[in-house]
Design a protein around this motif. Structure first.
Motif, short mmCIF file in Angstrom:
data_model
loop_
_atom_site.label_atom_id
_atom_site.label_comp_id
_atom_site.label_asym_id
_atom_site.label_seq_id
_atom_site.Cartn_x
_atom_site.Cartn_y
_atom_site.Cartn_z
N ALA A 1 0.53 -1.40 0.39
CA ALA A 1 0.18 0.31 -0.09
C ALA A 1 0.95 1.17 -0.32
N LYS A 2 0.60 2.32 -0.58
CA LYS A 2 0.84 3.39 -0.25
C LYS A 2 1.07 4.11 1.62
N ALA A 3 2.47 4.31 1.22
CA ALA A 3 2.84 5.16 2.47
C ALA A 3 3.36 6.51 2.41
N GLY A 4 3.55 7.22 3.51
CA GLY A 4 3.88 8.62 4.25
C GLY A 4 5.11 7.81 4.89
N GLU A 5 5.52 9.55 5.39
CA GLU A 5 6.82 9.68 6.01
C GLU A 5 5.91 8.69 7.40
N ILE B 1 -6.89 -1.25 10.06
CA ILE B 1 -4.43 -1.07 9.37
C ILE B 1 -4.33 0.00 9.23
N LYS B 2 -3.32 1.37 9.69
CA LYS B 2 -3.00 2.21 9.13
C LYS B 2 -2.05 2.33 8.89
N ASN B 3 -0.68 1.44 9.75
CA ASN B 3 0.48 2.01 9.32
C ASN B 3 1.08 0.46 8.94
N ILE B 4 2.40 0.59 8.35
CA ILE B 4 3.08 -0.28 7.74
C ILE B 4 3.31 -1.42 8.79
N GLY B 5 3.48 -3.03 9.09
CA GLY B 5 4.29 -4.19 9.98
C GLY B 5 3.03 -4.96 9.72
N THR B 6 3.73 -6.12 10.92
CA THR B 6 3.18 -7.18 10.60
C THR B 6 1.47 -7.44 12.13
N TYR B 7 0.16 -7.68 11.38
CA TYR B 7 -0.56 -7.86 12.05
C TYR B 7 -1.55 -9.50 11.96
N THR B 8 -1.73 -9.11 13.03
CA THR B 8 -3.24 -10.96 12.88
C THR B 8 -4.53 -10.74 13.10
N THR C 1 -6.70 -18.12 12.34
CA THR C 1 -5.68 -16.87 12.45
C THR C 1 -4.64 -17.06 11.23
N ILE C 2 -4.58 -15.65 10.82
CA ILE C 2 -3.97 -15.73 9.68
C ILE C 2 -2.90 -14.08 10.04
N LYS C 3 -1.69 -14.07 9.12
CA LYS C 3 -0.58 -13.13 9.79
C LYS C 3 -0.73 -11.86 8.19
N VAL C 4 -0.79 -10.47 8.27
CA VAL C 4 -1.33 -9.59 7.47
C VAL C 4 0.06 -8.93 7.64
N GLU C 5 1.04 -8.98 6.67
CA GLU C 5 2.08 -8.53 6.32
C GLU C 5 1.83 -6.83 5.50
N VAL C 6 1.56 -5.59 5.89
CA VAL C 6 1.70 -4.54 5.12
C VAL C 6 2.40 -4.22 4.74
N GLU C 7 3.58 -3.51 3.46
CA GLU C 7 4.43 -2.98 3.10
C GLU C 7 4.16 -1.67 2.24
N ALA C 8 4.95 -1.52 2.26
CA ALA C 8 5.11 0.52 1.19
C ALA C 8 5.58 0.29 0.08
N GLU C 9 4.80 0.87 -0.32
CA GLU C 9 4.63 0.62 -2.18
C GLU C 9 6.08 1.01 -2.51
#
Length: 148
Positions: free
Chosen positions: A81-85, A121-128, A140-148
């Protein structure tokens, strides 16, 4: 008269129940409108077979959901996903995004309504994320959010 209800009747009973009602109510309302059957031996046997088949099907569905929960437990999905500072996302990752990621990456169908997130989920990181696959089965499943 004893009848088998084919559908829920307020104040009388639920579908599939064998209940005793007045003769007039059964003959004038329930049976003609298709809400009930007279409780003969054949109809009761038929009802028991239907209930047995429903229990067997429910057990199969539960076993399938447990197997799916076990398979997804050790998996993770990556969402870009697109992420800022500071790793803050523009927008949020929703259960719909997670559902699509599971379908694309892991080839499992999970309805978005069955995915529970504690907070958006509003930040980059790993969530469950919690998956409600069947009334008594949660995975359960792990969701990893990365910046584009």
């Amino acid at each position: 008269m004893i009848v088998i209800l084919k559908q829920d009747v307020p104040g009388t009973g639920r579908a599939g129940e064998v209940v005793k009602v007045s003769d007039g109510f059964a003959r004038n309302k329930l049976i003609p409108s298709g809400m009930a059957l007279e409780a003969t031996e054949g109809n009761i046997r038929s009802l028991e077979k239907q209930q047995e088949l429903q229990k067997k099907k429910a057990a199969e569905n539960k076993a399938h959901a447990e197997a799916q929960a076990e398979a997804l437990k050790s998996q993770k999905v990556v969402i870009k996903a697109k992420a800022g500072e500071g790793g803050r996302l523009f927008g949020a990752i929703t259960s719909k995004d997670i559902s699509e990621a599971i379908k694309d990456q892991l080839k499992y169908e999970v309805d978005k309504k069955k995915i529970e997130l504690d907070n958006p989920i509003k930040n980059i990181g790993t969530y469950t994320a919690v998956l409600k696959l069947y009334p008594e089965v949660k995975g359960t499943i792990k969701v990893e959010v990365e910046a584009e």
